[in-house]
Design an enzyme around this catalytic site. Structure first.
Site, short mmCIF file in Angstrom:
data_model
loop_
_atom_site.label_atom_id
_atom_site.label_comp_id
_atom_site.label_asym_id
_atom_site.label_seq_id
_atom_site.Cartn_x
_atom_site.Cartn_y
_atom_site.Cartn_z
N ASP A 99 0.76 -1.18 0.06
CA ASP A 99 0.00 0.05 0.11
C ASP A 99 0.86 1.24 -0.11
OD1 ASP A 99 -1.59 2.05 0.74
OD2 ASP A 99 -2.75 1.30 2.05
N ASP A 119 23.97 -0.03 -5.00
CA ASP A 119 24.01 -1.24 -4.23
C ASP A 119 25.25 -1.94 -4.61
OD1 ASP A 119 23.01 -3.62 -3.07
OD2 ASP A 119 20.93 -3.18 -3.71
#
Length: 656
Positions: A233, A358
């Site tokens: 959500d 990353d």
């Protein structure tokens, strides 16, 4: 008049130094074999050992002023070192950084010769020992030409799931539910409190940076990284991310001096991984947007920016066939995308902090990186790379492309020579290197590391895993449990003398609650079974594919836990708890369970606290639970809670 002149003079000096009244307070200085000088009755660390107070040594100045002065004194090689985010080498252990302590002999040249001053730690253990290990790192850094302290970072280490390259075992730290569990509770204040506790525990052992939170939307149910997210959500994820950053950094919109800098990740769209395959693997290098919902994946990051998050980590993924502002996106990993890092992140969203890649995006991508290890050979981290879309570039050109795209720091590497070569060859403007180094150093100054990078090992023992912190974590574990079925009001259980058959639950923990464990189903009043979302190992020949959870989410005949559920439920009421590291399909479990619970990380003690009503569960699903694999395969990877006829909708959860 004389007093007025003195006041005006002192005010002018303070303004020139960029100081406040508070900044004139003598900070505690930490020194092992360095020097301290006294100026105007105040003490300063003589980091460059020249007997003079240089502007970067003057704690009365602002972090930005000090960083600018320090960068002006640095060689190109030293500035390149600031742009590396290495791994603290350890003695023993098969995974880089894990072992029985730091390998200081290997570390010393990384700091003193390659000038690297940011490292991730993967050590876990006794807090006092960990504090001393980190102090030993700082003692080496103090010997450097400019005495730049080390920033020590970590992946999350307060939760239950432990996955190499994504999290660290909790060790002595207080233990909390996964991020999905915090989202299931949905309480901003609680998440902020968790961040504040984690901040105190991190700083107590000498950790300064959190490579978290994940603001990724878990819109693809098969994805292996869901337990690290706050669900699917966008509004809920945004609220949780904002509170998390505020708790860790110690300020509502800024990094406090005693804060832990947060690095929100993974910018952007990582959760839309094609078929749920993860971007650590070449076969999972694409994120896809069949429903056109890219903008939804951006929204939670805006909440991190509003909280003043210090860092952003780009995703590994290539955002396939995406068009932004009328321009097709270059098919490269986000760490190499100027469109994503400069045009979107910095220009459109106004991000001013550091951008750290990353891990391993500049490494050479070998045959095993591209196609996996040969049959019969155990996968390892040898030859590991995530250089998606730029595999065929020379390493020096990968560095140049990353910096020019907008990266300030490279994760998991210490290749300063290649970065220096790229600058000398004119592939990167020197000003870009200065800019990145200033950003990185300003954070060290903000956190007070140039004054005292050392920690008190005895104090670490008192702070890390403090009884109050552990109790708060245990209460959160119980609260995050999500009650999906409670037939005939079976729960809360009245334990006194009740005989229980257990699977996946400690008999000792059950006895402590007043239950009586038995080995024979025929003697039991009920059964309690703790299990986990099923998974497949579809790519056993890839480094991460060999241990990540992929594929089917449903319970199948023949699986030991499912057979236990069938056998127990045929004879006695059965309580089933499923650890939801991914959204399990429970259609053939719901009909058998007298009580069904979604688990987002809890100890047996916290779980039984909830079952017996001592600490009732109050979680609400942070993602929907699909009704079938056919529904999963038909849904769009980028759209939240869009599977057909979900068995349990998002935000579902019963109470007692």
């Amino acid at each position: 008049m004389l007093a007025l002149r003195r006041l005006l003079l002192s005010t002018a000096i303070a303004a020139a130094l960029g100081s406040t009244a508070a900044a004139a307070t003598q900070p505690e200085l930490g020194v092992r074999d360095g020097k301290i000088i006294t100026v105007e009755g105040l003490r300063f660390r003589d980091l460059d050992r020249d007997g003079k107070l240089s502007p970067f040594e003057d704690w009365r100045r602002s972090p930005e002023q000090r960083a600018a002065d320090l960068v002006g004194r640095m060689t190109l090689e030293e500035k390149a070192g600031e742009m590396m985010h290495g791994t603290l080498p350890a003695v023993g252990g098969g995974v880089p950084g894990r072992g029985q302590g730091y390998d200081l002999a290997k570390l010393k040249p990384l700091i003193l010769e390659r000038n690297v001053t940011t490292f991730i730690t993967r050590l876990a253990g006794d807090p006092a020992w960990l504090a001393e290990q980190n102090n030993a790192v700082q003692a080496i850094a103090e010997q450097g030409r400019l005495g730049v302290p080390v920033t020590i970072s970590t992946d999350p280490r307060h939760h239950f799931q432990f996955v190499d390259g994504a999290s660290v075992a909790a060790g002595g730290f207080s233990q909390w539910p996964e991020a999905t569990g915090l989202a299931a509770i949905g309480d901003d204040t609680l998440v902020r409190r968790f961040g504040d506790i984690a901040r105190q525990e991190y700083r107590a052992v000498g950790i300064h940076q959190a490579l978290s939170p994940m603001a990724d939307l878990a819109t693809e149910p098969r994805w292996s990284r869901i337990s690290g997210t706050f669900g699917e959500d966008p509004a809920l994820v945004g609220r949780m991310v904002k509170a998390y950053v505020q708790g860790f950094q110690g300020g509502a919109t800024n990094l406090a001096a005693n804060g832990v800098s947060a690095v929100v990740k993974h910018w952007v769209g990582y959760g839309a991984s094609a078929k749920g395959f993860d971007g650590h693997n070449s076969y999972g290098r694409y994120a896809v947007f069949p429903a056109g919902q890219f903008d939804l994946h951006v929204k939670p990051f805006d909440e991190a920016f509003a909280a003043g998050v210090v860092g952003v980590m780009p995703t590994y993924a290539i955002l396939k066939d995406l068009v932004l502002d009328g321009q097709p996106l270059e098919p490269v990993g986000a760490g190499f995308s100027r469109q994503l890092l400069t045009d979107q992140l910095r220009t459109k969203h106004g991000f001013k902090g550091i951008v750290v890649s990353d891990w391993a995006i500049t490494n050479d991508c070998s045959e095993t990186c591209r196609n996996g290890f040969p049959a019969g050979q155990k996968p390892s981290f040898a030859g590991f790379s995530t250089a998606w879309g730029v595999e065929d570039l020379a390493k020096v050109d990968r560095y140049a492309k990353g910096v020019n795209a907008g990266l300030d720091q490279f994760g998991g590497v210490e290749d300063t020579a290649e970065l220096v070569a790229a600058v000398k060859a004119g592939k990167i403007p020197a000003a870009r290197i200065d800019d990145a180094a200033r950003r990185i150093l300003a954070i060290k100054f903000e956190q007070g590391l140039f004054e005292n990078p050392y920690v008190d090992a005895k104090a670490a023992t008192a702070v890390v895993g403090a009884k109050a912190f552990v109790a708060e974590g245990r209460a959160a574990q119980s609260a995050a449990l999500t009650l999906l079925e409670n037939k005939n009001g079976l729960l809360p259980l009245k334990p006194a003398g009740k005989k229980v058959w257990l699977k996946g639950v400690s008999a000792e923990a059950a006895r402590a609650q007043g239950l009586v464990p038995v080995d024979d189903l025929a003697q039991a009043d009920l059964a309690i079974i703790r299990t986990a979302t099923p998974f497949q190992t579809l790519h056993p020949n890839f480094t991460f594919g060999s241990f990540q959870h992929e594929g089917d989410l449903s319970f199948k005949d023949g699986a030991a836990d499912y057979e236990a559920i069938k056998a127990a439920s045929a004879k006695i009421p059965t309580i089933v708890a499923v650890y939801l590291d991914r959204p399990a399909i429970l259609a053939n479990v719901r009909d058998k369970a007298a009580a069904l619970i979604g688990d987002f990380g809890s100890s047996d003690e916290a779980f039984l606290d909830a079952v017996t009503g001592k600490a009732p569960p109050r979680g609400k699903l942070p993602f929907e639970l699909p009704s079938s694999m056919a529904a999963v395969e038909a849904q769009a990877e980028d759209a939240p809670h869009d599977s057909k006829a979900p068995l349990y909708p998002i935000h579902f959860g019963l109470t007692y």
